[in-house]
Design a protein around this motif. Structure first.
Motif, mmCIF file in Angstrom:
data_model
loop_
_atom_site.group_PDB
_atom_site.id
_atom_site.type_symbol
_atom_site.label_atom_id
_atom_site.label_comp_id
_atom_site.label_asym_id
_atom_site.label_seq_id
_atom_site.Cartn_x
_atom_site.Cartn_y
_atom_site.Cartn_z
ATOM 1 N N LYS A 1 2.446 19.840 22.985
ATOM 2 C CA LYS A 1 3.050 20.785 23.908
ATOM 3 C C LYS A 1 2.353 22.136 23.849
ATOM 4 O O LYS A 1 2.015 22.703 24.882
ATOM 5 N N ALA A 2 2.164 22.662 22.665
ATOM 6 C CA ALA A 2 1.582 23.985 22.565
ATOM 7 C C ALA A 2 0.955 24.172 21.197
ATOM 8 O O ALA A 2 1.247 23.435 20.265
ATOM 9 N N VAL A 3 0.071 25.156 21.117
ATOM 10 C CA VAL A 3 -0.446 25.528 19.811
ATOM 11 C C VAL A 3 -0.346 27.044 19.696
ATOM 12 O O VAL A 3 -0.676 27.778 20.617
ATOM 13 N N GLN A 4 0.191 27.474 18.576
ATOM 14 C CA GLN A 4 0.389 28.893 18.350
ATOM 15 C C GLN A 4 -0.751 29.385 17.481
ATOM 16 O O GLN A 4 -1.004 28.833 16.405
ATOM 17 N N THR A 5 -1.480 30.379 17.945
ATOM 18 C CA THR A 5 -2.508 30.971 17.085
ATOM 19 C C THR A 5 -2.183 32.449 16.894
ATOM 20 O O THR A 5 -1.495 33.045 17.710
ATOM 21 N N GLY A 6 -2.673 32.994 15.812
ATOM 22 C CA GLY A 6 -2.522 34.424 15.608
ATOM 23 C C GLY A 6 -1.193 34.851 15.035
ATOM 24 O O GLY A 6 -0.911 36.046 14.941
ATOM 25 N N GLY A 7 -0.350 33.908 14.645
ATOM 26 C CA GLY A 7 0.909 34.253 13.992
ATOM 27 C C GLY A 7 1.783 35.126 14.862
ATOM 28 O O GLY A 7 1.774 35.010 16.087
ATOM 29 N N PRO A 8 2.519 36.058 14.236
ATOM 30 C CA PRO A 8 3.481 36.869 14.978
ATOM 31 C C PRO A 8 2.820 37.787 16.000
ATOM 32 O O PRO A 8 3.491 38.346 16.861
ATOM 33 N N SER A 9 1.495 37.944 15.919
ATOM 34 C CA SER A 9 0.832 38.804 16.896
ATOM 35 C C SER A 9 0.190 37.981 17.995
ATOM 36 O O SER A 9 -0.360 38.522 18.947
ATOM 37 N N GLY A 10 0.233 36.682 17.840
ATOM 38 C CA GLY A 10 -0.491 35.840 18.783
ATOM 39 C C GLY A 10 0.413 35.228 19.816
ATOM 40 O O GLY A 10 1.502 35.720 20.096
ATOM 41 N N GLY A 11 -0.048 34.141 20.395
ATOM 42 C CA GLY A 11 0.743 33.530 21.444
ATOM 43 C C GLY A 11 0.613 32.029 21.431
ATOM 44 O O GLY A 11 -0.119 31.459 20.631
ATOM 45 N N CYS A 12 1.366 31.398 22.349
ATOM 46 C CA CYS A 12 1.345 29.951 22.440
ATOM 47 C C CYS A 12 0.425 29.519 23.567
ATOM 48 O O CYS A 12 0.578 29.956 24.702
ATOM 49 N N LEU A 13 -0.507 28.672 23.259
ATOM 50 C CA LEU A 13 -1.402 28.149 24.266
ATOM 51 C C LEU A 13 -1.002 26.712 24.570
ATOM 52 O O LEU A 13 -0.402 26.043 23.748
ATOM 53 N N THR A 14 -1.390 26.260 25.776
ATOM 54 C CA THR A 14 -0.905 24.951 26.199
ATOM 55 C C THR A 14 -2.056 23.998 26.481
ATOM 56 O O THR A 14 -3.216 24.323 26.281
ATOM 57 N N GLU A 15 -1.645 22.845 26.962
ATOM 58 C CA GLU A 15 -2.567 21.808 27.425
ATOM 59 C C GLU A 15 -3.784 22.385 28.152
ATOM 60 O O GLU A 15 -4.911 22.014 27.873
ATOM 61 N N LYS A 16 -3.548 23.316 29.051
ATOM 62 C CA LYS A 16 -4.656 23.776 29.890
ATOM 63 C C LYS A 16 -5.670 24.618 29.103
ATOM 64 O O LYS A 16 -6.762 24.875 29.585
ATOM 65 N N HIS A 17 -5.295 25.039 27.900
ATOM 66 C CA HIS A 17 -6.242 25.819 27.101
ATOM 67 C C HIS A 17 -6.991 24.961 26.094
ATOM 68 O O HIS A 17 -7.800 25.462 25.326
ATOM 69 N N LEU A 18 -6.693 23.653 26.089
ATOM 70 C CA LEU A 18 -7.234 22.813 25.019
ATOM 71 C C LEU A 18 -8.756 22.810 24.975
ATOM 72 O O LEU A 18 -9.353 22.660 23.924
ATOM 73 N N ASP A 19 -9.389 22.989 26.125
ATOM 74 C CA ASP A 19 -10.841 22.935 26.121
ATOM 75 C C ASP A 19 -11.490 24.307 26.057
ATOM 76 O O ASP A 19 -12.691 24.454 26.234
ATOM 77 N N THR A 20 -10.681 25.316 25.798
ATOM 78 C CA THR A 20 -11.232 26.656 25.632
ATOM 79 C C THR A 20 -11.956 26.736 24.297
ATOM 80 O O THR A 20 -11.387 26.396 23.269
ATOM 81 N N PRO A 21 -13.216 27.200 24.305
ATOM 82 C CA PRO A 21 -13.896 27.402 23.024
ATOM 83 C C PRO A 21 -13.207 28.535 22.256
ATOM 84 O O PRO A 21 -12.942 29.592 22.827
ATOM 85 N N ILE A 22 -12.913 28.291 21.000
ATOM 86 C CA ILE A 22 -12.195 29.296 20.229
ATOM 87 C C ILE A 22 -13.147 30.414 19.820
ATOM 88 O O ILE A 22 -14.115 30.176 19.114
ATOM 89 N N ASP A 23 -12.896 31.610 20.287
ATOM 90 C CA ASP A 23 -13.535 32.787 19.694
ATOM 91 C C ASP A 23 -12.635 33.989 19.951
ATOM 92 O O ASP A 23 -11.588 33.871 20.578
ATOM 93 N N PHE A 24 -13.023 35.128 19.429
ATOM 94 C CA PHE A 24 -12.157 36.309 19.515
ATOM 95 C C PHE A 24 -11.750 36.590 20.960
ATOM 96 O O PHE A 24 -10.574 36.765 21.278
ATOM 97 N N ASP A 25 -12.761 36.624 21.847
ATOM 98 C CA ASP A 25 -12.496 37.087 23.203
ATOM 99 C C ASP A 25 -11.773 36.050 24.058
ATOM 100 O O ASP A 25 -10.885 36.394 24.830
ATOM 101 N N ASN A 26 -12.141 34.778 23.887
ATOM 102 C CA ASN A 26 -11.479 33.744 24.682
ATOM 103 C C ASN A 26 -9.999 33.641 24.367
ATOM 104 O O ASN A 26 -9.178 33.422 25.252
#
Ligand code: FMN
Ligand code: SF4
Lengths: 597, 131
Positions: A392-417
């Motif tokens: 359903k979702a993946v939470q990155t960044g802890g309490p300062s971050g957010g929940c990303l979904t299915e549509k972000h799964l293919d986003t390359p992980i880096d600071f700016d993305n």
């Protein structure tokens, strides 16, 4: 065949999404029995090789041939050709797409492996309580190189050119930070290692300190030489007793060997390190609050500028870096800026360590090059979700971050993305959620945390977050309206804009990102007064389906508040006014007679 | 150990340890002996790695197996803690997951003594750098 027993290692982690491993294992065993070799050749199941792109794989041990894309039908050929006749099954060797050549063993296949360990290079390898083991693995060579062959400016240039950015969350260029600290003249300067690690669920820094403390000590000394400081301080939470103990041992041993203290390896450079303890407040990970806490003051942030590099610990120029940032330094010095900057994406170089947790099979620490996608991390390295639940979702960044979904799964992980997608890197916590996780509850969980951890110095964060939390509470109880959703968003934006420090500036992120990505779920809570995931207790009921209930009384016996009544062998009934919705009956029932509504 | 006074001394110390010339107290790299690394970070210890470590130390001695048991930090395989890495002389390392004293016993008898593998091995699923 040699008298030594041959083994066939089949990748069949219980967690593998391809799930061919067990069938291949069985097929191989059958084939071996057919030629009476079952006592000479052993077939074992192993966890994931990390070669999922080429999977499933079978490795012949100890000689090392790797067969890829194996199916149960290939078992006969492997046994007859390889085991009996000693000929490799060419067809099943991996073909390097670049050269068209067949690759016979694992070594040349490692380029397919998603994980790359730079920060974790010695974790699980060296004895952290033995400096000689660290030295054997190359510790302090970078320090020696910097002290004897380089001017501080040269070393700073290497770090700058490498593109290393701070791993503590903000992603500020490390070389630039060092350069600023160097330029600020002062009789005394400080190098501070931020080992506060307050994100719930994160344990990257702890693992590095427990596994490879010398990597951090060495890098701090290098930083000291570069910025012109002889004093190092490690700020670590007292809740990390093992890390503290190993750090102390490491510091003592490094001093004994002349790798810390006065006149380091005869170069005339002095640098020593002390440990400072934090009490575990999240806000004390913020660098200005951290410095105040070390000074014995209240752990409250102050407005930047002045930045610590101008006026930090005791008013002196202070360079604060994260544990993981420091752990990247020595390899960069030894292998060069070009090597490091060849890894990662255009603006984020190197690797990042993540603490993978939540609804994912292979929970643990992983290190991947920047630019790896969330899908690769969750479904390949992480082995997917347990019980085949839907992602359903993946939470990155802890309490300062957010929940990303299915549509972000293919986003390359880096600071700016990650920022562009509405979350952030943070320190590297990554929590995977499945269909039974309620996003309103998730937002509320993080808000709970921020309300608890806000230092209370400024009003937007102190009061605003509390109001946000109340609103979420209201919604999850089924009292919310559409207007509340607007209010949530407006308030979030104001808190972000007006808070003093990074804590308040990012605390509404979990709310905003769930509003953006899971609006339908919020709407279900306020309009239909339903929680689609069945998590919000006030919006759900446990019911007994009469047709399925056999009257075994198991549920009635586990109910802690005696809300279930009914005769033996008769359908039971849950008294909703007594039920506390603990779910004990739901877990207990063997007949699927209890449902969540 | 006396204080290192120059880069050369540091490099020499490293070479001596690696070549086995200097009997370092954890006998790196333990020529001809089995080397066991018990991953003992917080996660490992919380899952029982200390018991496994103690068991291996006493049992190797009892069963007359010449080898070294080393404590290290965690590998990061939290899903399979405690984990241990066993390297038989001249072979590549093998990592075992979910090791308790029962499994450790099996690993000594089957793998360390006879080179037989057991289920539940964790292959190195990563690339790593060496310095
Ligand atoms: C609320 C808050 C908590 C933070 N917690 C941490 C932390 O636990 N560890 C850390 O290294 N940085 C943390 N930071 C970031 C630090 O302020 C600082 O940017 C960082 O230590 C700088 O090191 P880097 O450049 O190596 O990332 C936090 C920041 C904020 C606003
Ligand atoms: S934003 Fe929150 S944590 Fe930061 S200074 Fe204000 S009240 Fe304190």
């Amino acid at each position: 065949m040699s008298e030594k027993i041959i083994k066939l290692m089949v990748c069949s982690g219980k967690n593998c999404s391809r799930k061919q491993g067990d069938d291949i294992t069985d097929a191989l065993k059958l084939e071996l029995e057919a030629v009476s070799l079952e006592n000479k050749v052993q077939v074992v199941r192993t966890a994931c090789f990390g070669l999922c792109n080429a999977g499933p794989v079978v490795k012949v041990w100890p000689e090392g041939t790797i067969y890829t894309g194996v199916s149960p039908d290939d078992a006969a050929e492997i046994v007859n050709e390889h085991i009996l006749k000693g000929r490799k099954v060419e067809r099943l060797l991996y073909t390097d797409p670049a050269t068209g050549k067949k690759i016979p063993d694992e070594k040349s296949l490692t380029s397919l492996k998603k994980q790359l360990r730079i920060v974790l290079r010695n974790c699980g390898i060296t004895d952290p309580e033995n400096v000689e083991d660290a030295i054997a693995h190359g510790a302090y060579l970078a320090l020696a190189k910097v002290l004897t062959e380089m001017q501080p400016e040269d070393a700073i240039k290497i770090i700058k050119d490498s593109g290393l950015r701070g791993r503590g969350g903000g992603g500020f260029p490390t070389g630039l930070k060092w350069e600023i600290a160097r330029k600020n003249q002062s009789d005394e300067k400080y190098v501070v290692c931020n080992a506060d690690e307050g994100d719930p669920g994160a344990f990257m820094d702890r693992s590095v300190l427990e596994g490879d403390p010398h990597a951090v000590l060495e890098a701090m000394a290098i930083c000291g030489y570069c910025i012109g400081s002889s004093n190092g301080l490690i700020y670590i939470r007292a809740e990390y007793p093992l890390a503290v103990q190993r750090l102390k041992i490491a510091i003592t041993q490094a001093r004994e060997y002349g790798l810390l203290g006065k006149n380091i390896i005869g170069t005339g450079f002095d640098f020593d390190i002390e440990i400072r303890y934090g009490a575990g407040a999240f806000v004390c990970g913020e660098e200005t609050a951290l410095i105040h806490s070390m000074e014995g003051l209240r752990g409250e942030p102050t407005v930047k500028p002045p930045y610590p590099a101008q006026s930090g610990f005791r008013g002196k120029p202070t360079n604060v870096n994260n544990v993981e940032t420091f752990a990247c330094v020595s390899p960069i010095i030894l292998k060069g800026a070009d090597w490091f900057s060849s890894i990662g994406t255009q603006k984020s170089k190197g690797t990042k360590v993540f603490a993978l947790a939540g609804k994912v099979n292979n929970v643990g620490l992983i290190e991947v090059p920047m630019g790896t996608t969330l899908r690769e991390v969750i479904f390949e390295i992480g082995g997917g979700l347990p019980k085949d639940k839907k992602f359903k979702a993946v939470q990155t960044g802890g309490p300062s971050g957010g929940c990303l979904t299915e549509k972000h799964l293919d986003t390359p992980i880096d600071f700016d993305n990650l920022v562009a997608a509405g979350s952030m890197m943070g320190s590297g916590g990554m929590i995977v959620m499945d269909e039974v996780d309620c996003m309103v509850a998730v937002a509320k969980y993080y808000l709970d945390f921020t309300v608890e951890e806000s230092c209370g110095k400024c009003a937007p964060c102190r009061i605003g977050n509390k109001r946000l939390h109340e609103l979420l509470e209201h919604i999850s109880k089924g009292h919310g309206t559409r207007a509340d959703l607007d209010r949530l968003r407006n308030m979030s934006v104001v808190i972000k804009d007006t808070s003093l420090c990074g804590l308040g500036q990012s605390s509404p992120n979990p709310v905003l990102s769930t509003l953006d990505n899971f609006m339908d779920e919020y709407i279900a809570h306020v309009d239909a007064k339903k929680c689609p995931a069945g998590k919000c207790r006030d919006l759900m009921q446990y019911l007994i389906v009469k047709e399925n209930c056999v009257g075994c009384t198991a549920c009635a016996r586990v109910c802690p508040v005696n809300a279930i009544s009914g005769e033996r062998k008769e359908p039971h009934l849950i008294n909703q006014s007594v039920c506390i919705k603990c779910g004990a009956c739901y877990e207990k029932c063997k007949f699927d007679a209890i449902i969540i509504q | 150990m006396k204080t290192l006074k120059s880069t050369d001394e540091l490099v020499k110390l490293r070479e001596d340890i690696l070549s086995g010339k200097r009997p370092s107290d954890n006998s790196y790299p333990a020529p001809g002996r089995v080397r066991i690394r018990v991953h003992m970070g917080t996660s490992g210890i919380a899952s029982g790695a200390l018991d496994v470590y103690n068991f291996l130390v006493t049992e190797l001695e009892k069963r007359n197996i010449s080898g070294t048991v080393i404590r290290t930090g965690d590998m990061g395989y939290s899903f399979a803690e405690p984990t241990i890495e066993v390297t038989r002389a001249g072979e590549e390392p093998v990592v075992f997951g979910n090791v308790d004293t029962f499994r450790a016993d099996e690993i000594i008898e089957k793998f360390i003594k006879n080179g037989e593998l057991t289920d539940g091995i964790i292959p190195a699923n990563f690339r790593t750098i060496t310095i």
